[in-house]
Motif scaffolding. Structure first.
Motif, mmCIF file in Angstrom:
data_model
loop_
_atom_site.group_PDB
_atom_site.id
_atom_site.type_symbol
_atom_site.label_atom_id
_atom_site.label_comp_id
_atom_site.label_asym_id
_atom_site.label_seq_id
_atom_site.Cartn_x
_atom_site.Cartn_y
_atom_site.Cartn_z
ATOM 1 N N PHE A 162 0.842 -1.195 0.000
ATOM 2 C CA PHE A 162 0.000 0.000 0.000
ATOM 3 C C PHE A 162 0.873 1.240 0.000
ATOM 4 C CE2 PHE A 162 -2.022 3.391 2.615
ATOM 5 C CZ PHE A 162 -2.895 3.832 1.626
ATOM 6 N N LYS A 163 0.636 2.111 -0.972
ATOM 7 C CA LYS A 163 1.326 3.387 -1.063
ATOM 8 C C LYS A 163 0.287 4.499 -0.999
ATOM 9 C CE LYS A 163 5.047 1.055 -1.506
ATOM 10 N NZ LYS A 163 5.886 0.865 -0.306
ATOM 11 N N PRO A 164 0.464 5.460 -0.082
ATOM 12 C CA PRO A 164 -0.558 6.513 0.080
ATOM 13 C C PRO A 164 -0.893 7.247 -1.209
ATOM 14 C CG PRO A 164 0.985 6.573 1.897
ATOM 15 C CD PRO A 164 1.542 5.589 0.912
ATOM 16 N N GLU A 165 0.086 7.384 -2.128
ATOM 17 C CA GLU A 165 -0.202 8.093 -3.370
ATOM 18 C C GLU A 165 -1.205 7.351 -4.256
ATOM 19 O OE1 GLU A 165 4.178 6.669 -3.930
ATOM 20 O OE2 GLU A 165 2.784 7.001 -2.267
ATOM 21 N N HIS A 166 -1.462 6.085 -3.931
ATOM 22 C CA HIS A 166 -2.439 5.310 -4.694
ATOM 23 C C HIS A 166 -3.830 5.335 -4.069
ATOM 24 C CE1 HIS A 166 1.083 2.648 -6.289
ATOM 25 N NE2 HIS A 166 0.904 3.708 -7.047
ATOM 26 N N LEU A 167 -4.001 6.018 -2.953
ATOM 27 C CA LEU A 167 -5.247 5.921 -2.195
ATOM 28 C C LEU A 167 -6.467 6.285 -3.037
ATOM 29 C CD1 LEU A 167 -6.698 5.397 0.463
ATOM 30 C CD2 LEU A 167 -6.228 7.775 1.112
ATOM 31 N N ALA A 168 -6.419 7.398 -3.742
ATOM 32 C CA ALA A 168 -7.577 7.816 -4.534
ATOM 33 C C ALA A 168 -7.885 6.798 -5.630
ATOM 34 C CB ALA A 168 -7.325 9.195 -5.141
ATOM 35 N N ALA A 169 -6.850 6.264 -6.279
ATOM 36 C CA ALA A 169 -7.060 5.285 -7.347
ATOM 37 C C ALA A 169 -7.632 3.986 -6.789
ATOM 38 C CB ALA A 169 -5.754 5.022 -8.082
ATOM 39 N N ILE A 170 -7.157 3.600 -5.620
ATOM 40 C CA ILE A 170 -7.688 2.381 -4.992
ATOM 41 C C ILE A 170 -9.158 2.558 -4.652
ATOM 42 C CG2 ILE A 170 -7.572 0.965 -2.899
ATOM 43 C CD1 ILE A 170 -4.517 1.510 -2.919
ATOM 44 N N ALA A 171 -9.506 3.724 -4.099
ATOM 45 C CA ALA A 171 -10.898 3.982 -3.727
ATOM 46 C C ALA A 171 -11.816 4.012 -4.945
ATOM 47 C CB ALA A 171 -10.988 5.299 -2.968
ATOM 48 N N ALA A 172 -11.283 4.448 -6.077
ATOM 49 C CA ALA A 172 -12.101 4.550 -7.289
ATOM 50 C C ALA A 172 -12.163 3.249 -8.071
ATOM 51 C CB ALA A 172 -11.551 5.660 -8.185
ATOM 52 N N ASP A 173 -11.317 2.294 -7.723
ATOM 53 C CA ASP A 173 -11.209 1.034 -8.466
ATOM 54 C C ASP A 173 -12.199 0.034 -7.893
ATOM 55 O OD1 ASP A 173 -10.467 -1.245 -9.833
ATOM 56 O OD2 ASP A 173 -8.322 -0.852 -9.656
ATOM 57 N N SER A 174 -13.150 -0.373 -8.690
ATOM 58 C CA SER A 174 -14.186 -1.301 -8.217
ATOM 59 C C SER A 174 -13.808 -2.761 -8.426
ATOM 60 C CB SER A 174 -15.514 -1.015 -8.926
ATOM 61 O OG SER A 174 -15.371 -1.181 -10.337
ATOM 62 N N ASN B 14 6.284 2.416 9.494
ATOM 63 C CA ASN B 14 5.759 3.639 8.888
ATOM 64 C C ASN B 14 4.513 4.156 9.601
ATOM 65 O OD1 ASN B 14 7.739 3.676 6.893
ATOM 66 N ND2 ASN B 14 6.487 2.518 5.436
ATOM 67 N N TYR B 15 4.004 3.377 10.556
ATOM 68 C CA TYR B 15 2.738 3.732 11.200
ATOM 69 C C TYR B 15 2.849 3.714 12.719
ATOM 70 C CZ TYR B 15 0.941 3.245 6.513
ATOM 71 O OH TYR B 15 0.734 3.410 5.163
ATOM 72 N N MET B 16 4.026 3.936 13.242
ATOM 73 C CA MET B 16 4.217 3.887 14.685
ATOM 74 C C MET B 16 4.018 5.234 15.373
ATOM 75 S SD MET B 16 7.082 0.961 15.357
ATOM 76 C CE MET B 16 6.592 -0.769 15.162
ATOM 77 N N GLY B 17 3.688 6.277 14.596
ATOM 78 C CA GLY B 17 3.245 7.517 15.194
ATOM 79 C C GLY B 17 1.807 7.371 15.666
ATOM 80 N N ALA B 18 1.360 8.314 16.479
ATOM 81 C CA ALA B 18 0.028 8.193 17.080
ATOM 82 C C ALA B 18 -1.097 8.527 16.109
ATOM 83 C CB ALA B 18 -0.069 9.098 18.308
ATOM 84 N N GLY B 19 -0.833 9.377 15.129
ATOM 85 C CA GLY B 19 -1.912 9.803 14.244
ATOM 86 C C GLY B 19 -1.374 10.474 13.007
ATOM 87 N N GLY B 20 -2.187 11.360 12.408
ATOM 88 C CA GLY B 20 -1.763 12.083 11.231
ATOM 89 C C GLY B 20 -2.211 11.439 9.935
ATOM 90 N N PRO B 21 -1.797 12.014 8.798
ATOM 91 C CA PRO B 21 -2.236 11.514 7.484
ATOM 92 C C PRO B 21 -1.955 10.037 7.232
ATOM 93 C CG PRO B 21 -1.219 13.673 7.264
ATOM 94 C CD PRO B 21 -0.992 13.252 8.681
ATOM 95 N N PRO B 22 -0.783 9.484 7.656
ATOM 96 C CA PRO B 22 -0.583 8.046 7.380
ATOM 97 C C PRO B 22 -1.671 7.165 7.977
ATOM 98 C CG PRO B 22 1.481 9.077 8.007
ATOM 99 C CD PRO B 22 0.407 10.094 8.273
ATOM 100 N N HIS B 23 -2.077 7.457 9.209
ATOM 101 C CA HIS B 23 -3.113 6.641 9.831
ATOM 102 C C HIS B 23 -4.483 6.882 9.206
ATOM 103 C CE1 HIS B 23 -0.961 4.535 12.978
ATOM 104 N NE2 HIS B 23 -0.282 5.638 13.234
ATOM 105 N N ARG B 24 -4.779 8.105 8.816
ATOM 106 C CA ARG B 24 -6.069 8.360 8.172
ATOM 107 C C ARG B 24 -6.176 7.578 6.860
ATOM 108 N NH1 ARG B 24 -5.155 13.653 10.186
ATOM 109 N NH2 ARG B 24 -4.379 14.405 8.158
ATOM 110 N N ALA B 25 -5.075 7.534 6.118
ATOM 111 C CA ALA B 25 -5.082 6.782 4.860
ATOM 112 C C ALA B 25 -5.224 5.293 5.106
ATOM 113 C CB ALA B 25 -3.804 7.075 4.079
#
Length: 308
Positions: A33-45, A57-68
C-alpha cells in the motif's frame, strides 16, 4: 502455540466489537500500500486482494498516514510487515518497539503479521538494512528466543521471511532451509516465502533456486512475496542481484512462483514494490497476474477432485 521451553502462549482475547470487518486473504493476491495510490484504490471497483504495510511507517500516534490506512482497512484486509524487529540480532529485542508493534496489531487487526530473519540494529542504532546471520546452533537459540518473545507479547503467530543475501558465513553449520525449518518447529511460527529473495540469493551464491524450494518447508508457508530486483556487478565483475523492490517481477521469478503454487496451492501472495513507485494500474496488473496463477491452480485442483 508452544514455546521452546515447553510453556504455552495463550492468545489475546479478541475485542467484543472489532474496529474493522474481518476479511479472508485465502487464495488472494495483494500489493504494497502506497498513500499516493489511495484515490485510485478507492475509485477502483475491481478485485484488489489485500494490502501490505510496513509497521514502522505507522508507529506515530496519528496524522495523514493513519487516516489513509484506516480508510483502506475499512474495505480490505491488510498484512502488517515488520522490518526493524531485528529477530536475528544477538541483542535483546527493543521492548518499546515491540510494544508499538503490538499497538498497531490491536489498532488495525491485520490478517497476517510477519517479520524478517535478519538483524538491523547495533547498540542503540537502527541500520537501514536487513543483514544476514550465521546459521549456527548459538544463532538458532537466540532467534528462537526472540520469535517466542515477539509472539508472546503480540498474542499472534508470526510469519518469518527468508532473507536475500549477498555474503555467506564460513562458520555456518546448517543450510538456510534447515535453519528456517527448525525455527518454525521450535517456536510454532509460520513462514513467509519470498521467492524473489530465493532467486537473488541463488544467483549471487551459485546454488539452485529450484532445489532450495524443493527443500523449503512449504506446509508452514502462510504468505508469499514477489518483487523485482536489479542487476549489478560485484568487485570481480560478476553478476550481483539486488533485492531492490523497484520494478516488475522478473520472468524467472514468475516461473518459480508457478512451480510453488502448483505444489503448495493458492497461498496468499503479495507484490512488493517500494522504490520508483509506478501508477496504480501498473502495480495492480502485477497483482492480477499473480491472482490469475492462484485462480488457475485452484481451479485445476477442484477439477481433479470432481467425481468421474
Amino acid at each position: 502455540m508452544t514455546k521452546t521451553d515447553g510453556t504455552t502462549i495463550l492468545p489475546v482475547e479478541a475485542e467484543s466489537t472489532p474496529r474493522f470487518p474481518t476479511y479472508s486473504v485465502a487464495g488472494r493476491a495483494g500489493t504494497s500500500f502506497k498513500p499516493e495510490h489511495l484515490a485510485a484504490i478507492a475509485a477502483d471497483s475491481g478485485q484488489q486482494g489485500f494490502f501490505e504495510v510496513h509497521a514502522e511507517n505507522y508507529m506515530g500516534a496519528g496524522g495523514p498516514p493513519h487516516r489513509a490506512l484506516e480508510r483502506v482497512r475499512r474495505d480490505h484486509p491488510i498484512s502488517l510487515h515488520g522490518v526493524c524487529m531485528s529477530l536475528g540480532g544477538p541483542r535483546p529485542l527493543d521492548k518499546e518497539h515491540l510494544s508499538r508493534f503490538k499497538t498497531l496489531i490491536e489498532r488495525y487487526e491485520p490478517a497476517l503479521v510477519s517479520e524478517h530473519l535478519a538483524w538491523s540494529t547495533h547498540a542503540d542504532t537502527y541500520l537501514n538494512d536487513l543483514l544476514p546471520l550465521p546459521y549456527t546452533g548459538a544463532t538458532l537459540a537466540y532467534v528462537c528466543d526472540h520469535v517466542d518473545q515477539m509472539q508472546a507479547v503480540i498474542g499472534r503467530t508470526i510469519l518469518l521471511e527468508n532473507p536475500s543475501t549477498y555474503v555467506l558465513f564460513a562458520d555456518s553449520s546448517m543450510n538456510e532451509t534447515d535453519f528456517i525449518r527448525e525455527i518454525s518447529r521450535r517456536t510454532g511460527c509460520g513462514l513467509l516465502l519470498d521467492i524473489n529473495n530465493v532467486f537473488v540469493s541463488a544467483t549471487n551464491h551459485g546454488f539452485s533456486a529450484l532445489e532450495y524450494l524443493r527443500d523449503f518447508p512449504l506446509s508452514k508457508v502462510g504468505e508469499i512475496h514477489l518483487a523485482g530486483h536489479t542487476e549489478q556487478e560485484d568487485d570481480e565483475g560478476e553478476l550481483l542481484l539486488i533485492d531492490s523492490h523497484d520494478g516488475p517481477v522478473a520472468d524467472a521469478v514468475w516461473r518459480l512462483y508457478e512451480i510453488v503454487i502448483a505444489r503448495g496451492g493458492p497461498i496468499p501472495t503479495l507484490i512488493e514494490w517500494d522504490g520508483k513507485i509506478p501508477d496504480w494500474p501498473v502495480l495492480r496488473a502485477e497483482a492480477l497476474a499473480a491472482q490469475a496463477i492462484l485462480d488457475g491452480h485452484a481451479f485445476r485442483r477442484e477439477a481433479s477432485h470432481v467425481p468421474g
